[in-house]
Design an enzyme around this catalytic site. Structure first.
Site, mmCIF file in Angstrom:
data_model
loop_
_atom_site.group_PDB
_atom_site.id
_atom_site.type_symbol
_atom_site.label_atom_id
_atom_site.label_comp_id
_atom_site.label_asym_id
_atom_site.label_seq_id
_atom_site.Cartn_x
_atom_site.Cartn_y
_atom_site.Cartn_z
ATOM 1 N N LEU A 98 -17.048 13.208 -1.450
ATOM 2 C CA LEU A 98 -16.828 13.857 -0.082
ATOM 3 C C LEU A 98 -16.939 15.484 -0.424
ATOM 4 O O LEU A 98 -16.106 16.241 -0.959
ATOM 5 C CB LEU A 98 -15.504 13.623 0.622
ATOM 6 C CG LEU A 98 -15.199 14.173 1.761
ATOM 7 C CD1 LEU A 98 -15.962 13.715 2.799
ATOM 8 C CD2 LEU A 98 -13.867 13.784 2.423
ATOM 9 N N ASP A 139 -8.966 -5.160 0.589
ATOM 10 C CA ASP A 139 -7.933 -6.152 0.268
ATOM 11 C C ASP A 139 -7.190 -6.925 1.323
ATOM 12 O O ASP A 139 -6.913 -8.000 1.652
ATOM 13 C CB ASP A 139 -6.820 -5.811 -0.888
ATOM 14 C CG ASP A 139 -7.654 -5.322 -2.172
ATOM 15 O OD1 ASP A 139 -8.831 -5.338 -2.114
ATOM 16 O OD2 ASP A 139 -6.966 -4.665 -2.803
ATOM 17 N N GLN A 175 -18.071 4.350 9.572
ATOM 18 C CA GLN A 175 -18.630 5.774 9.780
ATOM 19 C C GLN A 175 -19.221 6.162 8.270
ATOM 20 O O GLN A 175 -18.601 6.169 7.270
ATOM 21 C CB GLN A 175 -17.513 6.685 9.869
ATOM 22 C CG GLN A 175 -17.726 8.256 10.165
ATOM 23 C CD GLN A 175 -16.746 8.924 10.496
ATOM 24 O OE1 GLN A 175 -15.851 9.531 9.700
ATOM 25 N NE2 GLN A 175 -16.466 9.109 11.972
ATOM 26 N N GLU A 202 -15.778 18.436 5.642
ATOM 27 C CA GLU A 202 -16.080 18.876 7.240
ATOM 28 C C GLU A 202 -15.727 20.437 7.162
ATOM 29 O O GLU A 202 -15.993 21.108 8.068
ATOM 30 C CB GLU A 202 -15.688 18.088 8.137
ATOM 31 C CG GLU A 202 -16.426 18.294 9.747
ATOM 32 C CD GLU A 202 -16.339 17.108 10.491
ATOM 33 O OE1 GLU A 202 -15.895 17.282 11.569
ATOM 34 O OE2 GLU A 202 -16.497 15.956 10.202
ATOM 35 N N PHE A 253 -13.082 21.716 13.553
ATOM 36 C CA PHE A 253 -13.664 20.477 12.732
ATOM 37 C C PHE A 253 -14.751 19.949 13.729
ATOM 38 O O PHE A 253 -14.573 20.037 15.020
ATOM 39 C CB PHE A 253 -12.405 19.682 12.524
ATOM 40 C CG PHE A 253 -12.284 19.335 10.884
ATOM 41 C CD1 PHE A 253 -11.889 20.227 10.173
ATOM 42 C CD2 PHE A 253 -12.636 18.110 10.663
ATOM 43 C CE1 PHE A 253 -11.765 20.225 8.726
ATOM 44 C CE2 PHE A 253 -12.649 17.895 9.251
ATOM 45 C CZ PHE A 253 -12.121 18.837 8.172
ATOM 46 N N HIS A 294 -17.876 6.234 4.464
ATOM 47 C CA HIS A 294 -16.700 6.961 4.525
ATOM 48 C C HIS A 294 -15.512 6.161 4.858
ATOM 49 O O HIS A 294 -14.397 6.255 4.219
ATOM 50 C CB HIS A 294 -17.154 8.318 5.186
ATOM 51 C CG HIS A 294 -15.913 9.122 5.101
ATOM 52 N ND1 HIS A 294 -15.117 9.768 3.935
ATOM 53 C CD2 HIS A 294 -15.177 9.716 6.158
ATOM 54 C CE1 HIS A 294 -14.118 10.453 4.166
ATOM 55 N NE2 HIS A 294 -14.138 10.781 5.781
ATOM 56 N N ARG A 329 -19.204 13.410 13.552
ATOM 57 C CA ARG A 329 -20.003 12.742 12.379
ATOM 58 C C ARG A 329 -21.081 11.696 12.748
ATOM 59 O O ARG A 329 -21.991 11.804 11.909
ATOM 60 C CB ARG A 329 -18.999 12.029 11.788
ATOM 61 C CG ARG A 329 -17.943 13.079 10.904
ATOM 62 C CD ARG A 329 -16.645 12.489 10.202
ATOM 63 N NE ARG A 329 -15.964 13.579 9.752
ATOM 64 C CZ ARG A 329 -14.628 13.382 9.049
ATOM 65 N NH1 ARG A 329 -14.489 11.915 8.870
ATOM 66 N NH2 ARG A 329 -13.979 14.288 8.597
ATOM 67 N N HIS A 344 -20.100 9.653 6.570
ATOM 68 C CA HIS A 344 -19.757 10.926 6.774
ATOM 69 C C HIS A 344 -21.063 11.806 6.408
ATOM 70 O O HIS A 344 -21.886 11.386 5.467
ATOM 71 C CB HIS A 344 -18.662 11.442 5.605
ATOM 72 C CG HIS A 344 -18.116 12.546 5.850
ATOM 73 N ND1 HIS A 344 -18.859 13.865 5.396
ATOM 74 C CD2 HIS A 344 -16.902 13.069 6.353
ATOM 75 C CE1 HIS A 344 -17.876 14.835 5.694
ATOM 76 N NE2 HIS A 344 -16.950 14.596 6.260
ATOM 77 N N SER A 347 -7.953 10.854 10.683
ATOM 78 C CA SER A 347 -7.517 9.840 9.907
ATOM 79 C C SER A 347 -6.177 10.098 9.535
ATOM 80 O O SER A 347 -5.282 9.421 9.315
ATOM 81 C CB SER A 347 -8.535 9.544 8.750
ATOM 82 O OG SER A 347 -8.716 10.854 8.152
ATOM 83 N N LEU A 348 -6.027 11.353 8.931
ATOM 84 C CA LEU A 348 -4.458 11.685 8.705
ATOM 85 C C LEU A 348 -3.606 11.748 9.498
ATOM 86 O O LEU A 348 -2.387 11.548 9.430
ATOM 87 C CB LEU A 348 -4.825 13.199 7.904
ATOM 88 C CG LEU A 348 -5.363 13.304 6.468
ATOM 89 C CD1 LEU A 348 -5.625 14.697 5.982
ATOM 90 C CD2 LEU A 348 -4.968 12.269 5.718
ATOM 91 N N GLY A 387 -0.541 4.715 0.193
ATOM 92 C CA GLY A 387 -1.220 5.808 0.673
ATOM 93 C C GLY A 387 -0.321 6.513 1.813
ATOM 94 O O GLY A 387 1.009 6.066 1.829
ATOM 95 N N GLY A 388 -0.716 7.414 2.557
ATOM 96 C CA GLY A 388 -0.059 8.028 3.558
ATOM 97 C C GLY A 388 0.558 7.179 4.429
ATOM 98 O O GLY A 388 1.760 7.315 4.773
ATOM 99 N N ALA A 389 -0.155 6.088 5.058
ATOM 100 C CA ALA A 389 0.224 5.107 6.077
ATOM 101 C C ALA A 389 1.582 4.149 5.255
ATOM 102 O O ALA A 389 2.616 4.293 5.931
ATOM 103 C CB ALA A 389 -0.535 4.215 6.621
ATOM 104 N N GLY A 390 1.481 3.858 4.200
ATOM 105 C CA GLY A 390 2.361 3.184 3.623
ATOM 106 C C GLY A 390 3.700 3.754 3.159
ATOM 107 O O GLY A 390 4.717 3.592 3.356
ATOM 108 N N GLY A 413 0.816 -1.164 0.092
ATOM 109 C CA GLY A 413 -0.109 0.049 -0.040
ATOM 110 C C GLY A 413 0.989 1.264 0.056
ATOM 111 O O GLY A 413 1.786 1.234 0.858
ATOM 112 N N ARG A 431 -14.850 7.861 14.569
ATOM 113 C CA ARG A 431 -13.747 8.573 14.234
ATOM 114 C C ARG A 431 -14.130 10.401 14.150
ATOM 115 O O ARG A 431 -14.902 10.548 13.435
ATOM 116 C CB ARG A 431 -12.905 8.183 12.878
ATOM 117 C CG ARG A 431 -11.589 9.119 12.848
ATOM 118 C CD ARG A 431 -10.985 8.577 11.314
ATOM 119 N NE ARG A 431 -11.678 8.903 10.286
ATOM 120 C CZ ARG A 431 -11.724 10.183 9.674
ATOM 121 N NH1 ARG A 431 -11.331 11.154 10.176
ATOM 122 N NH2 ARG A 431 -12.307 10.151 8.628
#
Length: 596
Positions: free
Chosen positions: A248, A217, A236, A251, A116, A369, A282, A238, A416-417, A14-17, A12, A411
């Site tokens: 999206l 996956d 969740q 928020e 937020f 979401h 949310r 949204h 999340s970020l 994305g940001g975490a990967g 993966g 959440r």
């Protein structure tokens, strides 16, 4: 078969990967495998901000952020993990800034922040400016920044490789099997440590903010290899997705003063969250919207409401609420300021709806979401496999596919970020440390067999069924019965339907017999993941006899801390599901009624 060998393999991008890959690469030979080109990962769709108690624009404290997250989780979040994440937040935001992330700025040059949902000054109870943002494309900027840093640090990327299976050897992670889209060839990635950062599974539902690729996956692969999933009943919705499309609407629109309006022209959140109104958490806002629509106050009697960020509306309600700027002056906005702070949202609405949010309200509805549940981990990203939190050697997970659990039953926006960078970093550091002190586990002789059996089943099925038809039926039943509001009868019908669809899926056969970019084959395999995820989600939801956070069970409308203040664990064993539980970690904050 082609075999590659790396100390750490991250699945993966994305940001975490990318965060895991970046930190692992500083001391270990690291590869990142992605089904997409990295900058197309779903982190790029995150808009409004990343939460951190910097206090750049008004007083804020890490303790407030921690409490808001615990409260937002409906007390199901593990408080040690939440405290760790919130303590790490300021440092990691400044770290992103130093990597080159172009945050919006105050006139003094500090990182700008905005309100937020669910983030408050704990002393006054009023919304606090805690979201650090880059216009309304914060996730996009995080993704670009981290990808540049990984390239700079010589991380090896395998783009457009679909991971199909996890290789285990002697009870430890030993690598993964992936299919290369361009050739159809299978590759084995032999590793000392494996990090799953495969994102969420919003494609289980008919209307979702999630990208086409978000098919769960990593969680599905882990389930098939005996690793449990945690808290899967909590997904969740949204509050503000574009009507019918689900795209999206951040928020951040409400953070800038936007309000939700019903068919009578009422700002209805006054009734449901009198203190923070449109900036409640949310789950609270989504339920309020559904109740408004159920009671006939949807726009024109339909299943949507208006989100209004027109300057005259914002200024009217800012005056009613007594909202002020950091310097104490009355809060007002102009059309130019709305355009500057929400450029992508304005563009989305103009493009997809023919609506200009500066002069017209936006039609919105709650949309699937974010997954609060996933692969169980501790705060270091280490995967745990039972109620006693036993660690699986060499196996790590981070981001939306993981469950730390910092989000519990619901959440908060911006977390999340924060989650992906804090725990992506921890997973990368720990994976490299483990790899540097371990030997490669031997690869099993049958490492490719399970992957081949899955793909051959799709190539040689009877052909009586179509994967697209099954996916469509699945998404409809999940949206109807396992959505914002749930009932025993509806979820029972959904579970029966899902199991019928799983049987029918055995008769799927793909028509494309080629090897090069056979997306039909991979799309069909992804449907098998959606079916497995939908089954565990529905079974866990049916089992939880209470309402908590995003799980609103109409037959059991109240939260039940005496019987249900616990995490759900679910295993796939011999074709059946086994459900167990483990305690929630409570340190400082005892459960009490949530008031917004």
């Amino acid at each position: 078969m082609k075999v590659h060998q790396f100390d750490v393999v991250v699945v993966g991008a994305g940001g975490a990967g990318l965060m895991a890959g970046l930190y692992a690469s500083r001391s270990a030979k690291t590869a990142v495998i992605s089904k997409l080109y990295p900058t197309r990962s779903h982190t790029g769709a995150a808009q409004g901000g990343i939460g951190a108690a910097l206090g750049n624009m008004e007083e804020d404290r890490v303790e407030w952020h921690t409490y808001d997250t615990v409260k937002g989780s409906d007390y199901l979040g593990d408080q040690d993990a939440i405290a760790f994440m919130c303590e790490q937040a300021p440092e990691i935001v400044y770290e992103l800034e130093h990597m080159g992330l172009p945050f919006n700025r105050t006139p003094e040059g500090r990182i700008a922040q905005r309100p937020f949902g669910g983030h408050t000054n704990n002393e006054t109870g009023k919304p606090v400016r805690r979201a650090c943002y880059a216009a309304d494309r914060t996730g996009h900027m995080i993704l670009q920044t981290l990808y540049q840093q990984c390239v700079k640090n010589n991380v090896t990327f395998f783009d457009e490789f679909q991971v199909i299976d996890l290789i285990l050897s002697n009870g430890a992670a030993a690598g993964v099997v992936a299919l290369e889209l361009a050739t159809g060839e299978l590759h084995v990635f032999h590793a000392k440590a494996v990090v799953f950062a495969t994102g969420g599974y919003g494609r289980v539902w008919e209307i979702t903010t999630n990208a086409y690729a978000n098919t769960g996956d990593g969680i599905a692969i882990a389930l098939r290899r005996g690793i449990p999933a945690e808290d899967m009943e909590f997904f969740q919705f949204h509050p503000t997705g574009i009507y019918r499309m689900g795209i999206l609407i951040t928020e951040g629109v409400r953070g800038e003063g936007g309000v939700l309006i019903n068919d009578k022209g009422e700002r209805f959140m006054d009734r449901y969250a009198p203190h923070v109104k449109d900036l409640a958490s949310r789950d609270v806002v989504s339920r309020a919207m559904y109740l408004e629509m159920r009671e006939g106050r949807g726009i024109g009697g339909k299943r949507y409401l208006y989100l209004d960020v027109r300057p005259e509306t914002v200024n009217k309600y800012a005056a009613i609420d007594g909202r002020t700027n950091p310097d104490g002056t009355p809060y007002t906005v102009t059309a130019e300021q709305i355009l500057a702070k929400l450029p992508d949202i304005i563009d989305f609405c103009r493009t997809y709806l023919g609506v200009d949010p500066v002069t017209q309200p936006m039609p919105v509805q709650p949309t699937a979401h974010y997954a609060m549940g996933g692969i169980p981990t501790n705060i270091y990203g280490e995967v745990v496999i039972d109620e006693k939190n036993t660690v699986m050697p060499g196996m790590y997970a981070a981001g939306e596919c993981a469950c730390v659990s910092v989000h519990g039953a619901n959440r908060l926006g911006t977390n999340s970020l924060l989650d992906i960078v804090v725990f992506g970093k921890q997973a990368g550091i720990r994976a490299a440390e483990f790899a540097n002190g371990a030997d490669f586990q031997p690869l099993p002789d049958d490492a490719l067999d399970y992957t081949r059996s899955q793909l051959d089943g799709l190539r040689h099925g009877s052909g009586k069924e179509n994967a697209f038809t099954i996916a469509t039926e699945l998404k409809t039943v999940m949206f109807d019965h396992v959505g914002v509001f749930r009932t025993e009868e509806g979820m029972s019908q959904a579970l029966e339907k899902i199991r019928e669809l799983k049987e029918r899926f055995k008769d799927v056969r793909v028509s494309d017999t080629g090897k090069v970019f056979n997306t039909e084959l991979l799309n069909a395999w992804e449907v098998s993941n959606l079916l497995d995820i939908a089954e565990v989600t529905t079974a866990c939801a049916l089992n939880r006899k209470e309402s908590r956070g995003a799980h609103a069970h109409e037959d059991y409308p109240k939260r039940d801390d005496e019987n249900w203040l616990k995490h759900t664990l679910v295993w796939q064993r011999d074709g059946k599901l086994e459900i167990g539980y483990k305690p929630v970690t409570i340190t400082r904050f005892q459960p009490k009624e949530r008031v917004y």
